[in-house]
Design a protein around this motif. Structure first.
Motif, PDB file in Angstrom:
ATOM      1  N   ARG A  29       0.835  -1.200   0.000  1.00 16.67           N
ATOM      2  CA  ARG A  29       0.000   0.000   0.000  1.00 16.67           C
ATOM      3  C   ARG A  29       0.869   1.249   0.000  1.00 16.67           C
ATOM      4  O   ARG A  29       1.871   1.324   0.707  1.00 16.67           O
ATOM      5  CB  ARG A  29      -0.931  -0.003   1.210  1.00 16.67           C
ATOM      6  CG  ARG A  29      -1.871  -1.209   1.259  1.00 16.67           C
ATOM      7  CD  ARG A  29      -2.820  -1.092   2.425  1.00 16.67           C
ATOM      8  NE  ARG A  29      -3.729   0.042   2.254  1.00 16.67           N
ATOM      9  CZ  ARG A  29      -4.457   0.569   3.242  1.00 16.67           C
ATOM     10  NH1 ARG A  29      -4.360   0.074   4.465  1.00 16.67           N
ATOM     11  NH2 ARG A  29      -5.255   1.582   3.001  1.00 16.67           N
ATOM     12  N   MET A  78      -0.165   1.904   5.621  1.00 16.97           N
ATOM     13  CA  MET A  78       0.494   2.013   4.319  1.00 16.97           C
ATOM     14  C   MET A  78       2.006   1.935   4.494  1.00 16.97           C
ATOM     15  O   MET A  78       2.565   2.553   5.401  1.00 16.97           O
ATOM     16  CB  MET A  78       0.107   3.319   3.621  1.00 16.97           C
ATOM     17  CG  MET A  78      -1.381   3.441   3.369  1.00 16.97           C
ATOM     18  SD  MET A  78      -1.817   5.012   2.595  1.00 16.97           S
ATOM     19  CE  MET A  78      -3.603   4.917   2.655  1.00 16.97           C
ATOM     20  N   ASP A 109      -1.299  -0.728  -4.168  1.00 15.33           N
ATOM     21  CA  ASP A 109      -2.632  -0.260  -3.779  1.00 15.33           C
ATOM     22  C   ASP A 109      -2.463   1.185  -3.332  1.00 15.33           C
ATOM     23  O   ASP A 109      -1.911   1.447  -2.255  1.00 15.33           O
ATOM     24  CB  ASP A 109      -3.163  -1.141  -2.649  1.00 15.33           C
ATOM     25  CG  ASP A 109      -4.544  -0.723  -2.174  1.00 15.33           C
ATOM     26  OD1 ASP A 109      -5.112   0.234  -2.744  1.00 15.33           O
ATOM     27  OD2 ASP A 109      -5.056  -1.343  -1.232  1.00 15.33           O
TER      28      ASP A 109
END
Length: 367
Positions: A11, A128, A35
């Motif tokens: 992420r 993330m 992502d």
């Protein structure tokens, strides 16, 4: 700092300024299988600063452009408000440095205190692994030492490594700069291929909160102060004219002095306490020794012995040959040849080849 996400797709937070570079960075990271979530940092309210904001970064128009690109990429997007921190950390420091006689570099401070600190924290809080920006520079890990390295972008005309010298090892481990190996022409081509709204958008050139370049007017408006007129002095201390406020002048300045002294003169010094500006011939501007503090080392853990380097004391200056020595609170940089107007408040950034060794803030200079 940021723990690994157990999901298969890594992420990434994409810092989206509304410009073409960060938009293409988002696109490339998506194509690489990340992502991605787009984030724009709201740093100023342009109406509050008395600016239209259409020629700056982080303006309302930039937010609109970033949102449209994120929509085109089918990527989640948010605007985070950091205006209070930006005012305290960047704008107030900018004014303070000018008022004490230096010349600040707010873009370096913004990268240090705002973009990479706040965005990495936000990324960690939301699971993330990486923060991605559209800077033209490269991040690589040295296989021999394990240290993370910051390298110049391959497009020499766009290289932004100078303004990133404050990045720490912990930060570099979680930063991705996908444009570092590209040229600007390639980036615009990618944007055109994806029909991005900002494919031909001009790059932001000015300080985001002073887009018209009149920083003294901005400072007076922001602080409600008036910076009074004072004396221009020659090298002997003789009064040779009247200036319109010492904060309005920078070392090496020639234009806009309004002096007719029979030969060109340049700003060679300022005394902020006395509100005087000293002018003289261009030869007086050259210094060979620069002292820097608030130092950050990247390629090495610390400076323990003299090293041969190349160095820049301004963003777009060509690198110059020098030797750097350890010094109390920082380093002493001795150039092989005297340099024109190295200025307190600016950064001295050191290189070995295409690797950023480290850098610091110039505090004083000597002949």
């Amino acid at each position: 700092m940021i723990t690994q996400n157990p999901a298969n797709r890594p992420r990434a937070l994409i810092a989206m300024s509304g410009g073409v570079d960060s938009s293409v960075a988002a696109c490339l990271m998506q194509q690489a299988g990340y992502d991605c979530t787009g984030i724009t940092m709201r740093l100023t309210h342009n109406e509050t600063l008395g600016q239209s904001g259409y020629q700056t970064c982080c303006s309302e128009k930039d937010i609109e452009d970033a949102a449209e690109v994120a929509f085109a990429l089918d990527m989640p997007y948010q605007v985070l408000d950091f205006t209070a921190d930006f005012r305290a950390q960047i704008i107030e420091k900018f004014i303070r440095v000018y008022e004490t006689g230096g010349t600040p570099n707010p873009c370096i401070d913004c990268n240090k205190y705002m973009k990479f600190r706040h965005l990495l924290d936000w990324a960690e809080e939301h699971g993330m692994e990486y923060v991605v920006t559209g800077h033209y520079a490269r991040v690589e890990q040295d296989a021999a030492t394990g240290r993370w390295l910051l390298k110049k972008g391959l497009d020499e005309g766009k290289d932004q490594s100078y303004v990133l010298y404050n990045l720490t090892q912990e930060q570099l481990a979680h930063i991705r700069l996908p444009l570092g190996a590209l040229h600007k022409t390639e980036v615009r081509k990618i944007a055109q291929e994806h029909s991005f709204i900002n494919a031909q958008k001009h790059d932001s050139q000015d300080i985001c909160f002073v887009p018209d370049g009149d920083y003294a007017r901005f400072m007076e408006q922001f602080t409600s102060k008036h910076y009074p007129a004072g004396d221009f002095l020659d090298q002997s201390g003789k009064v040779v004219g009247t200036h319109s406020g010492a904060v309005r002048y920078t070392l090496g300045q020639r234009k806009g002095l309004g002096l007719a002294l029979g030969a060109p003169v340049y700003v060679c010094g300022k005394d902020m306490q006395a509100n005087t500006v000293t002018v003289g011939p261009e030869s007086e501007l050259f210094d060979r020794i620069v002292y820097a503090e608030d130092v950050n080392w990247i390629a090495i853990p610390a400076l323990t012995e003299p090293l041969r380097v190349t160095a820049r004391t301004r963003y777009h200056q060509a690198e110059q040959q020098a030797t750097v020595y350890p010094a109390e609170n920082g380093f002493r940089l001795e150039f092989d040849q005297p340099q024109r107007a190295p200025t307190p408040g600016q950064a001295a950034v050191l290189y070995q080849g295409d690797v950023v060794l480290g850098g610091g803030t110039i505090t004083r200079v000597e002949k």
